[in-house]
Design an enzyme around this catalytic site. Structure first.
Site, mmCIF file in Angstrom:
data_model
loop_
_atom_site.group_PDB
_atom_site.id
_atom_site.type_symbol
_atom_site.label_atom_id
_atom_site.label_comp_id
_atom_site.label_asym_id
_atom_site.label_seq_id
_atom_site.Cartn_x
_atom_site.Cartn_y
_atom_site.Cartn_z
ATOM 1 N N LYS A 70 0.815 -1.227 0.000
ATOM 2 C CA LYS A 70 0.000 0.000 0.000
ATOM 3 C C LYS A 70 0.847 1.274 0.000
ATOM 4 C CE LYS A 70 -4.049 -2.164 1.906
ATOM 5 N NZ LYS A 70 -4.980 -2.356 2.994
ATOM 6 N N ASP A 85 -9.924 2.095 2.873
ATOM 7 C CA ASP A 85 -9.937 1.263 4.089
ATOM 8 C C ASP A 85 -10.625 1.984 5.254
ATOM 9 O OD1 ASP A 85 -8.693 -0.993 3.094
ATOM 10 O OD2 ASP A 85 -6.681 -0.350 3.673
HETATM 11 P P1 NAP Z 1 1.460 -4.564 6.607
HETATM 12 O O1 NAP Z 1 1.581 -3.210 6.004
HETATM 13 O O2 NAP Z 1 2.349 -5.670 6.167
HETATM 14 O O3 NAP Z 1 1.634 -4.345 8.218
HETATM 15 C C1 NAP Z 1 1.631 -5.460 9.070
HETATM 16 C C2 NAP Z 1 1.453 -5.004 10.522
HETATM 17 O O4 NAP Z 1 1.273 -6.174 11.339
HETATM 18 C C3 NAP Z 1 2.642 -4.257 11.103
HETATM 19 O O5 NAP Z 1 2.162 -3.304 12.025
HETATM 20 C C4 NAP Z 1 3.436 -5.371 11.822
HETATM 21 O O6 NAP Z 1 4.222 -4.913 12.877
HETATM 22 C C5 NAP Z 1 2.278 -6.190 12.359
HETATM 23 N N1 NAP Z 1 2.611 -7.594 12.635
HETATM 24 C C6 NAP Z 1 2.905 -8.576 11.751
HETATM 25 N N2 NAP Z 1 3.093 -9.742 12.379
HETATM 26 C C7 NAP Z 1 2.922 -9.500 13.703
HETATM 27 C C8 NAP Z 1 2.985 -10.320 14.869
HETATM 28 N N3 NAP Z 1 3.278 -11.615 14.796
HETATM 29 N N4 NAP Z 1 2.719 -9.756 16.069
HETATM 30 C C9 NAP Z 1 2.423 -8.445 16.150
HETATM 31 N N5 NAP Z 1 2.361 -7.605 15.083
HETATM 32 C C10 NAP Z 1 2.600 -8.134 13.863
HETATM 33 O O7 NAP Z 1 -0.022 -5.126 6.447
HETATM 34 P P2 NAP Z 1 -1.381 -4.280 6.322
HETATM 35 O O8 NAP Z 1 -1.635 -3.929 4.911
HETATM 36 O O9 NAP Z 1 -1.340 -3.201 7.330
HETATM 37 O O10 NAP Z 1 -2.487 -5.362 6.715
HETATM 38 C C11 NAP Z 1 -2.655 -5.780 8.066
HETATM 39 C C12 NAP Z 1 -3.798 -6.791 8.152
HETATM 40 O O11 NAP Z 1 -5.054 -6.169 7.913
HETATM 41 C C13 NAP Z 1 -3.689 -7.908 7.125
HETATM 42 O O12 NAP Z 1 -4.007 -9.129 7.772
HETATM 43 C C14 NAP Z 1 -4.744 -7.570 6.101
HETATM 44 O O13 NAP Z 1 -5.246 -8.718 5.452
HETATM 45 C C15 NAP Z 1 -5.800 -6.914 6.965
HETATM 46 N N6 NAP Z 1 -6.656 -5.974 6.214
HETATM 47 C C16 NAP Z 1 -7.993 -6.227 6.125
HETATM 48 C C17 NAP Z 1 -8.817 -5.322 5.474
HETATM 49 C C18 NAP Z 1 -10.278 -5.583 5.394
HETATM 50 O O14 NAP Z 1 -10.939 -4.952 4.575
HETATM 51 N N7 NAP Z 1 -10.828 -6.443 6.234
HETATM 52 C C19 NAP Z 1 -8.286 -4.169 4.872
HETATM 53 C C20 NAP Z 1 -6.925 -3.942 4.995
HETATM 54 C C21 NAP Z 1 -6.122 -4.856 5.666
HETATM 55 P P3 NAP Z 1 5.747 -4.401 12.632
HETATM 56 O O15 NAP Z 1 5.654 -2.975 12.175
HETATM 57 O O16 NAP Z 1 6.382 -4.541 13.975
HETATM 58 O O17 NAP Z 1 6.348 -5.321 11.596
#
Ligand code: NAP
Length: 262
Positions: free
Chosen positions: A66, A100
């Site tokens: 993103k 989002d």
């Molecule tokens: P991203 O940019 O890759 O960010 C991942 C985030 O998760 C970071 O804050 C990371 O922390 C944290 N993280 C990863 N593994 C972790 C763990 N084991 N323990 C604690 N924190 C952890 O991903 P994103 O785009 O933000 O997406 C995040 C989630 O939201 C995904 O699962 C996605 O599928 C979901 N999502 C859903 C919707 C919906 O419409 N329902 C929309 C958007 C996203 P660090 O900074 O420390 O690495």
């Protein structure tokens, strides 16, 4: 086959977005096809360009691209500029938007009818970036952003008056009424390390991950909190993207009910 759209990310195989957009297209008589594209981690821009050159009209962008999508746009909406993350691309014009935040807020207000004032947002990645502004605009008095890497949460919070950033070990003792898990921890059956005491009776614990009982939701439920997964947000953000691309606003409730039923 109609105009071509897709979700681009890595991974994408689990996504329900093709089903949702196909249902929107049927309901609004739009001639389009929505597919899935898994881009290599070092090949996002090249994959977008190939899809555009082959006639692709628009893309939804998911993790981990993103922020890269934001950098790629020639013009972005105000909400994408504030988020510095893009989940919707219009390829003819190079325009980027972020749906989002409005997707989460519509799910909370219209589908779940949950009022909130003090919010704990877990995570500081692309999804978290997209929702802070919308939560504040929708009436949150305070948003505490907690992330495994505390510096990312602090940097994100600095951009929003009313937000505070920290790591999981230094959460302020506030009476949260909404806890949103915007980490991807649930995808690997892990949970962000937050104390069980945050899950009070009137809290809604919302996991953006959908379609699975994540350890975060299980912990919240066993502590007596109301819980919900991110399927409603997915459908609502998809509807807003559909509107941006096609100028037609599809109804979300029938699609959400069908997906919940299935
Ligand atoms: P991203 O940019 O890759 O960010 C991942 C985030 O998760 C970071 O804050 C990371 O922390 C944290 N993280 C990863 N593994 C972790 C763990 N084991 N323990 C604690 N924190 C952890 O991903 P994103 O785009 O933000 O997406 C995040 C989630 O939201 C995904 O699962 C996605 O599928 C979901 N999502 C859903 C919707 C919906 O419409 N329902 C929309 C958007 C996203 P660090 O900074 O420390 O690495």
């Amino acid at each position: 086959m109609g105009d071509r759209y897709a979700l681009i990310g890595n991974p994408v195989a689990h996504s329900k977005s093709p089903l949702i957009h196909a249902a929107f297209a049927r309901a609004t008589a739009q001639d389009l096809h929505y597919g899935l594209i898994e881009a290599p981690l070092d090949g996002f821009a090249a994959t977008v360009e190939r899809f555009r050159a082959a006639g692709g009209r628009g893309l939804n962008v998911t993790l981990p691209f993103k922020q890269e999508a934001f950098a790629l746009c020639s013009r972005v909406s105000e909400r994408a500029r504030i988020a510095q993350a893009v989940n919707t691309l219009v390829l003819e014009t190079g325009f980027g938007d972020n749906t989002d935040g409005i997707g989460l807020v519509r799910d909370l207000s219209q589908n779940l009818k949950h009022e909130f004032s003090v919010v704990l947002l877990l995570g500081a990645g692309g999804a978290a970036q997209g929702v802070v502004g919308a939560l504040l605009e929708a009436g949150a008095r305070r948003v505490v952003i907690a992330n495994r890497t505390g510096s990312r949460a602090r940097a994100l919070a600095e951009r929003f008056p009313g937000a505070l950033g920290c790591d999981f070990d230094s959460l302020p003792a506030e009476p949260f009424d909404l806890i949103v898990n915007a980490t991807s921890a649930g995808l690997t059956d892990e949970a962000p390390r937050v104390p069980a005491s945050v899950f009070r009776k009137k809290v809604l614990a919302y996991d953006m991950v959908y379609g699975r009982e994540t350890p975060f939701l299980a912990a919240a439920r066993s502590a007596g909190a109301r819980t919900c997964d991110g399927l409603g947000m997915l459908v609502e953000q998809a509807a807003e993207s559909f509107f941006i691309w096609r100028g037609v606003r599809p109804q979300t409730r029938p699609v959400l009910e069908k997906l919940r039923g299935a």
